[in-house]
Enzyme design. Structure first.
Site, short mmCIF file in Angstrom:
data_model
loop_
_atom_site.label_atom_id
_atom_site.label_comp_id
_atom_site.label_asym_id
_atom_site.label_seq_id
_atom_site.Cartn_x
_atom_site.Cartn_y
_atom_site.Cartn_z
N HIS A 261 0.75 -1.16 -0.16
CA HIS A 261 0.40 -0.14 -0.44
C HIS A 261 0.77 0.71 -0.30
CE1 HIS A 261 -3.17 -3.04 0.28
NE2 HIS A 261 -2.69 -3.23 2.27
N ARG B 202 -0.80 -5.05 -6.04
CA ARG B 202 -1.05 -6.14 -6.31
C ARG B 202 -0.12 -7.02 -6.87
NH1 ARG B 202 -5.86 -7.28 -7.73
NH2 ARG B 202 -7.17 -7.22 -5.92
#
Length: 251
Positions: free
Chosen positions: A44, A139
């Site tokens: 993140h 991802r």
């Protein structure tokens, strides 16, 4: 898995998160995760990178382990520092797992996951996740599942280095303690009225995740598998031998 999620259907539940009353947008999000297989390798962004793409802030999160099988592991950071080229090549070739530091975990362990930390959750784990309430995940690797990857975005924000174990705490089940404090949120493990560790300053949002015993929020009894939301710490009552995780905003 808390009994509240066992509907007797035999259907697997992988993730449970909680909404809020109409007109309320919490700054934090609480989830339950139950893994039967490895979850994706992801990262993140921090505030600076998130604002570049039009979001108000980045995403930091933490995990409290409710149950873990004998071989349960979490991926946190890398074994060693690597170059962006090496990480990208490993992700493309499906060899990134060899670079990740897989840490054994057990019930009661806690891990704070700062923005930029490459991370993954292994199978046979039940945990509570508390995070900033923003939908942004890059991802890196997904074991061949047909979902979008964000490799270049991930490389722009990832810390290509080992995880700092100062963010971890082991076996927090037998006492009240501060699990994490400071910006952007705090999380506490509280047993009954032993709550002197809690800072009540500057928070208008409290989320309460019962673990066991009597937990009352705004006069309503809640149990493991539920989450209470209130604006004041005085609305929380664990005096009936309750045990809970309590999260609060700090910004």
């Amino acid at each position: 898995m808390p009994d509240i999620f066992d509907g007797g259907t035999g259907k697997k539940i992988g993730e449970v998160w909680f909404g809020a009353p109409d007109g309320v947008t919490p700054e934090l999000m609480t989830k339950y995760l139950f893994t039967s297989e490895k979850l994706s390798v992801q990262v993140h962004p921090n505030d600076r990178h998130a604002r570049r793409i039009g979001l108000a802030h980045g995403k930091e999160e933490c995990w409290f382990i409710l149950e873990a099988g004998p071989e349960a592991v979490l991926g946190l950071g890398l074994k060693n520092k690597v170059s962006p080229t090496k990480l990208k090549t490993a992700a493309i070739l499906g060899e990134i797992e060899q670079l990740i530091d897989w840490k054994p975990v057990k019930k009661g362990d806690f891990f704070f996951v700062p923005a930029g930390t490459i991370h993954a959750i292994g199978p046979d784990i039940s945990l509570v996740e508390v995070q900033q309430n923003v939908d942004i995940t890059f991802r890196i690797y997904d074991y061949g599942r047909p979902r979008e990857l964000h490799l270049d975005d991930a490389l722009a924000v990832a810390k290509l280095a080992p995880y700092d174990m100062k963010y971890a705490m082991q076996q927090t089940l037998d006492h009240s303690t501060v699990l994490v404090s400071g910006s952007p949120f705090a999380l506490y493990h509280i047993m009954g009225t032993d709550d002197e560790v809690i800072s009540r300053k500057m928070s208008t949002e409290w989320q309460v995740i019962p673990l066991e015993g009597s937990v009352i929020v705004r006069g309503k009894s809640i149990k493991a598998g539920e989450c209470g939301l209130c604006a004041r710490y005085s609305d929380i009552d664990l005096s009936g031998n309750g045990k809970a995780l309590i999260a609060s905003t700090t910004t």
